[in-house]
Enzyme design. Sequence first.
Site, short mmCIF file in Angstrom:
data_model
loop_
_atom_site.label_atom_id
_atom_site.label_comp_id
_atom_site.label_asym_id
_atom_site.label_seq_id
_atom_site.Cartn_x
_atom_site.Cartn_y
_atom_site.Cartn_z
N LYS A 158 36.97 48.78 45.57
CA LYS A 158 38.38 48.97 45.18
C LYS A 158 38.89 47.65 44.62
CE LYS A 158 42.39 48.33 46.92
NZ LYS A 158 43.07 47.93 45.67
N GLU A 168 37.56 36.81 53.41
CA GLU A 168 37.89 35.58 52.67
C GLU A 168 39.39 35.59 52.50
OE1 GLU A 168 35.79 33.33 51.94
OE2 GLU A 168 33.89 34.38 52.17
N CYS A 184 43.08 30.54 46.27
CA CYS A 184 43.02 30.42 47.73
C CYS A 184 42.64 29.00 48.12
CB CYS A 184 42.01 31.41 48.28
SG CYS A 184 40.43 31.29 47.45
N GLU A 220 50.96 29.09 52.62
CA GLU A 220 50.32 29.24 51.31
C GLU A 220 51.36 29.76 50.31
OE1 GLU A 220 47.47 32.55 50.71
OE2 GLU A 220 46.15 31.02 49.89
P1 NAD Z 1 46.43 41.24 49.09
O1 NAD Z 1 45.95 41.00 50.46
O2 NAD Z 1 47.81 41.74 48.90
O3 NAD Z 1 45.50 42.32 48.35
C1 NAD Z 1 44.11 42.14 48.27
C2 NAD Z 1 43.45 43.49 48.09
O4 NAD Z 1 43.66 44.26 49.28
C3 NAD Z 1 44.00 44.32 46.94
O5 NAD Z 1 42.95 45.02 46.32
C4 NAD Z 1 44.95 45.28 47.65
O6 NAD Z 1 45.16 46.50 46.95
C5 NAD Z 1 44.20 45.53 48.94
N1 NAD Z 1 45.03 45.97 50.06
C6 NAD Z 1 46.36 45.78 50.25
N2 NAD Z 1 46.74 46.35 51.42
C7 NAD Z 1 45.64 46.90 51.98
C8 NAD Z 1 45.39 47.59 53.20
N3 NAD Z 1 46.36 47.86 54.08
N4 NAD Z 1 44.13 47.98 53.47
C9 NAD Z 1 43.12 47.70 52.61
N5 NAD Z 1 43.30 47.06 51.43
C10 NAD Z 1 44.54 46.66 51.13
O7 NAD Z 1 46.17 39.88 48.31
P2 NAD Z 1 46.49 39.54 46.79
O8 NAD Z 1 47.97 39.35 46.67
O9 NAD Z 1 45.81 40.50 45.90
O10 NAD Z 1 45.73 38.12 46.65
C11 NAD Z 1 46.27 36.93 47.10
C12 NAD Z 1 45.70 36.52 48.44
O11 NAD Z 1 44.27 36.50 48.38
C13 NAD Z 1 46.08 35.11 48.82
O12 NAD Z 1 46.52 35.07 50.15
C14 NAD Z 1 44.79 34.32 48.68
O13 NAD Z 1 44.70 33.19 49.49
C15 NAD Z 1 43.76 35.31 48.99
N6 NAD Z 1 42.47 34.95 48.36
C16 NAD Z 1 41.47 34.41 49.13
C17 NAD Z 1 40.27 34.03 48.55
C18 NAD Z 1 39.16 33.40 49.38
O14 NAD Z 1 38.04 33.31 48.89
N7 NAD Z 1 39.40 32.95 50.58
C19 NAD Z 1 40.06 34.23 47.20
C20 NAD Z 1 41.08 34.79 46.44
C21 NAD Z 1 42.28 35.16 47.05
#
Ligand code: NAD
Length: 482
Positions: A177, A252, A286, A384
């Site tokens: 997804k 992650e 991130c 963050e």
């Molecule tokens: P997010 O957590 O809102 O969404 C990430 C993914 O999860 C999306 O595909 C979203 O549709 C899905 N999602 C949302 N709610 C869900 C649920 N209840 N159950 C399952 N899936 C769900 O994050 P974002 O806004 O897309 O990305 C930003 C965040 O990602 C930041 O906090 C960043 O630090 C983190 N990030 C971490 C890394 C790493 O390697 N550590 C890399 C990139 C981004």
Amino acid sequence: MNKLTRHFIDNAWVASRATRCLDVIDPYRETRIAEVTVGDPADVDDAVAAARRALTGWRELSGKRRGAFIDAIAEELEARRTSLVELSSRNNGKPRAEADQDLADAIACYRYYAGQARALDARQGETVDTGETGLVSRRYQDPVGVAGLITPWNFPLVSSAWKLAPALAAGCTVVFKPSEVTPLPEQALAEIALEIELPPGVFNLVHGDGGNVGEALTAHPGVDKLSFTGSNAVGEAVMAAAARGTRNVSLELGGKSPILVTEDADPALAAELVLAGFAYNAGQMCSATSRLLVHASLADDLHARLDAAIAELVAGDPLDDATTLGPLVNAAQRERVEKYLATAEAEGLVPTARAPIALPEHGHFVAPRVYRDVPVTSRLWREEIFGPVLCTRTVQDDDEAVTLANDSIFGLAATVVAGDPARADALAGRLTAGNVWCNTHQVAPPGLGWGGMKGSGIGRELGRSGLDAYLETRYVTRSSAD
Ligand code: NAD
């Protein structure tokens, strides 16, 4: 307009059962460039069923055969590189050069795991020296099973490569997804699966948001392994979902990483690394090193250089090669960052530059800002932000720098800029972070590992550990007399 109404299940384009659509936005032009249909839990059921049907055949292929498919994915990405760079840049808003770097990283990742798939063949059945007499023990590694992969929007095609390549190499089948914010580049993976004749059901893609598809995927009992990259709030929900059925999970998550600059550092190099650390990808990383800890004797010089370097950034059309700063990914992300700027103002924090850099009249831009002497209690210091905002503090010595650097709920990354390499190494050894870069830009070669300590996640992607995340180990022991 491109309407993405189809999922990719069992090597077929499948109409979604749901009718609700989400807009896909070009964050520079602020125009709708596509619509993506939000999947239904029943679509997830179909995708998981297809992945389960494909599992036996895929896991029984040799690593060499699986590696050939993974190499073919790399080749197809390379063949589509120009169009995918442009698509990614338009969908995400990142400058073309950054999108091109993403493609290079993704391709390198697939190539690396093609090699790992082949190497897995050679390792199967290795003898384990247990020191026991009369017994022979061997180690085998089996795929965990069906993997549910969920990615965010900030590095399209990269976050998915870090999951998909090792999962396929290990012999897992996949339901993916992608982020609903950047579905367009990820859609190419389904086109490629068809092109290279990946066996049906090995790779399935269901579009949608977290509430519908994400939750259905993480809750699905037919999914053996969950690998999630995204925010901490969602990561915790994914971990809770994985607890049901005691399923394997990799996370992650976020970061609030430090960059340490000692008094013997090269100030020009320090300014370059600090700027890239918090402003690359408009700070939506991130691993952004968004907390600067600089020795007091170098602070004024470094701040002057930083302000000058920021003033030279060119905010504009991400597809224009002169652009070095793109917009944030969408209005919601810009509003989130602007709330932090309002918090800074309310806390009496003033940006170092007299005026923010000029921005285009449209697009979800935020001008980079540097806040000096930020209290460690400030939300800006601790949380963050995911935008181009740097908080800085001066320190008197390395001990103070390390104490402040490690005082965070996160532990994803860190950078050390020091004149003496031995001093940089010593500092790196004292930091609680999964990756520490010394006097160099943030790099994540596929042969290394990636992941965080503390609240930044569980497990490591990339490298051998990234493959092991999709493998179970089986030991077989028999009498040596047999
Ligand atoms: P997010 O957590 O809102 O969404 C990430 C993914 O999860 C999306 O595909 C979203 O549709 C899905 N999602 C949302 N709610 C869900 C649920 N209840 N159950 C399952 N899936 C769900 O994050 P974002 O806004 O897309 O990305 C930003 C965040 O990602 C930041 O906090 C960043 O630090 C983190 N990030 C971490 C890394 C790493 O390697 N550590 C890399 C990139 C981004």
